[in-house]
Design an enzyme around this catalytic site. Structure first.
Site: not given
Ligand code: ARG
Length: 572
Positions: A127, A130, A133
């Site tokens: 993905k 962007h 983030h």
């Molecule tokens: N990949 C997730 C997102 O983009 C965030 C992950 C954050 N870390 C975790 N341990 N949940 O929403």
């Protein structure tokens, strides 16, 4: 470093007034108005203790402690003892300390020997990376640097979203509409177009969703074909993410993402079962959190696949076992508040007392000027890489207009353009939603990154205009500091003095904006000093004293920018 709170606390404590030294120290405040002194000690608590009018106690204390050469004067006003520090005294102590410590000024070792895990950035592979983030990425990076400054051993983890049902969708889309050629050329843009297409098509043909679910189950079971595709997506995505991390100067100690935990899931499910926490609901496995007002945490879907929450439970346990952290921090958007509340509750119910050290650090939403919120699904996306490149380009244009002959313009435009975007992210109180605005970001005068960097370059330029002998003398610290007792120099010195406590405050609150605000204050104060006072004067002693303050300010700005993950160019 001399600590005026300690000096005041020691003096008052030695009067045996019935409070411990630490209690005395904690009561000392910084008055809101300068005419009330630099430090104040309110006597209300002592009045209770001693059953005496607070004004009388304050008058008593003021008389007894005034005879200290660190203070200009000590006054009693109502119930307060107001302490005015001796300006030459603070100038000497602060400037010598900073010029002595150089790039380590602001650091302490209060966290020595202890581990802190910071989970930040953590984008989802396949993905786009962007503009949404950027907050986790730069706030998390700064939190890492702040804790490192306090001596902690920090483990920055990029918990990549490299697992989950969305990969079923990607696999199906790739098989149906994909081409290796496009993928190699522009991996994420291509993957994104498949993803968007999948959602469009799935609305017309719901059977696609079933196909995607099957593909994911095969992936989880380790089927070769699915795994190969998944690896391809991961590799290409990481390559693109790394371009952005490189631009930002960000590194991680670990890239263990969600897939890393897939083989640790069965043990977690077993543990939840044996602790009697799991129950079945419509074929799925859940932990019922209704009695805590937290709904139900989904642990396993009816098709047997695990979920984001399940993987986060496995992750926390793994991190405790591996790093024995004193804090396990997650810098993740406030949209995930419920997820993290449920997750903490599940860990608590599992009996892990260290659950209290697991901290979700949320932040608000970022939106574009037309008010639309970013959405990957609709394909409305601003790539972070494009934003950063654009910032560098715009900065270079501004510089070419203002100062076209500057050497190394590309390096400087890089530092300033990136610094502008990062500083803007860190200036906002993290929990607030905000709208991204180019003009604000690149302003060289407002409370922005370029403004602070410009101040650093200005201080560097003053030092370049001094002779090597003069600079050397500044470093030896044998100066007549009475030249630095004017109002503007004194205000600036007090701000430099407070930096170590500001760093502690910023890290305690997980709030880099505490430091960006202080840095803007320092820059404004320095620029006032620069305008009000002639620095390179004929009187040599005066010149050396002033140069020593310029040098200290330059060091502090560079150090603080580094704690925010921003470079400090010598010229702009
Ligand atoms: N990949 C997730 C997102 O983009 C965030 C992950 C954050 N870390 C975790 N341990 N949940 O929403």
């Amino acid at each position: 470093m001399i600590d005026y709170r300690d000096i005041i606390a020691d003096l008052i404590f030695s009067e045996n007034l019935g409070l411990s030294r630490d209690e005395v120290r904690d009561i000392i405040e910084i008055p809101t108005e300068e005419r009330m002194g630099d430090f104040a000690f309110p006597c209300f608590k002592l009045a209770k203790e001693l059953r005496k009018a607070p004004q009388m106690i304050a008058a008593d204390i003021a008389a007894k402690i005034s005879d200290c050469d660190a203070f200009e004067k000590v006054e009693q006003v109502n119930a307060y003892v107001n302490v005015f520090v001796n300006r030459s005294h603070i100038a000497e102590n602060v400037i010598e300390e900073i010029n002595d410590q150089g790039s380590t000024y602001g650091q302490t070792d209060i966290g020595a020997g202890r581990n802190i895990v910071v989970d930040f950035s953590s984008p989802n592979i396949a993905k786009p990376f962007h503009i949404g983030h950027i907050r986790s990425t730069v706030i998390g990076n700064s939190i890492c640097k702040l804790y490192k400054a306090l001596g902690y051993n920090v483990i920055g983890v990029n918990h990549l979203g490299d697992y989950g049902t969305q990969f079923g969708k990607m696999i199906v889309a790739y098989r149906k509409w994909g081409s290796e050629e496009d993928l190699v050329k522009e991996p994420i843009k291509t993957l994104l177009s498949y993803y968007t297409k999948f959602h469009e098509e799935a609305e017309k043909d719901p059977a696609l969703d079933d196909e995607a679910r099957e593909a994911f189950v095969r992936l989880e079971a380790g089927e070769e074909e699915e795994v190969k595709l998944w690896e391809k997506f991961r590799e290409y995505s990481l390559e693109e993410f790394n371009k952005v991390y490189k631009m930002l100067g960000i590194t991680f100690e670990s890239y263990a993402g969600e897939s890393f935990y897939s083989d640790k899931i069965p043990a977690v499910i077993e543990e939840l079962k044996s602790k009697g926490l799991i129950k079945e609901s419509q074929g799925a496995q859940i932990v019922d959190l209704e009695e805590y007002d937290l709904g139900a945490a989904m642990i396993m879907k009816s098709d047997g696949s695990s979920l984001y929450a399940t993987r986060d439970i496995a992750t926390a346990i793994y991190r405790k076992n591996t790093y024995d952290f004193v804090k396990n921090i997650y810098v993740v958007a406030s949209q995930q508040n419920l997820h993290f509340k449920q997750w903490k509750m599940v860990l608590k119910l599992m009996g892990y007392e260290w659950e209290k050290d697991c901290i979700h650090v949320p932040f608000g939403l970022i939106s574009l000027e037309d008010g639309e919120i970013l959405s990957t699904r609709k394909g409305k996306v601003i790539f972070l890489e494009d934003v950063l490149n654009n910032a560098v380009k715009k900065t270079k244009d501004i510089m070419l207009e203002k100062n076209p002959n500057i050497p190394e313009i590309d390096n400087i435009a890089h530092d300033v353009g990136i610094g502008a975007v990062v500083f803007q992210e860190l200036s906002n109180n993290r929990i607030k939603d905000y709208v991204f605005n180019w003009d604000k970001v690149l302003n060289f005068d407002g409370e922005t990154g370029p403004y602070v960097q410009y101040t650093h370059a200005r201080a560097s330029s003053v030092l370049r205009n001094a002779s090597p002998e003069e600079l050397n003398e500044t470093k030896t610290g044998i100066c007549d500091y009475s030249y630095l007792t004017g109002e503007t120099a004194f205000s600036l010195i007090k701000l430099l003095y407070r930096v170590p406590e500001v760093i502690i405050d910023a890290s305690d609150k997980y709030e880099p904006s505490v430091l960006t605000r202080h840095l803007v204050d320092i820059a404004q104060s320095f620029n006032k000093f620069y305008h009000d006072e002639h620095i390179l004067v004929d009187n040599r002693d005066e010149k050396i004293a002033k140069l020593s303050l310029v040098m200290a300010t330059k060091t502090v700005i560079a150090n603080c920018l580094a704690f925010l993950g921003i470079n400090a160019p010598e010229r702009m």
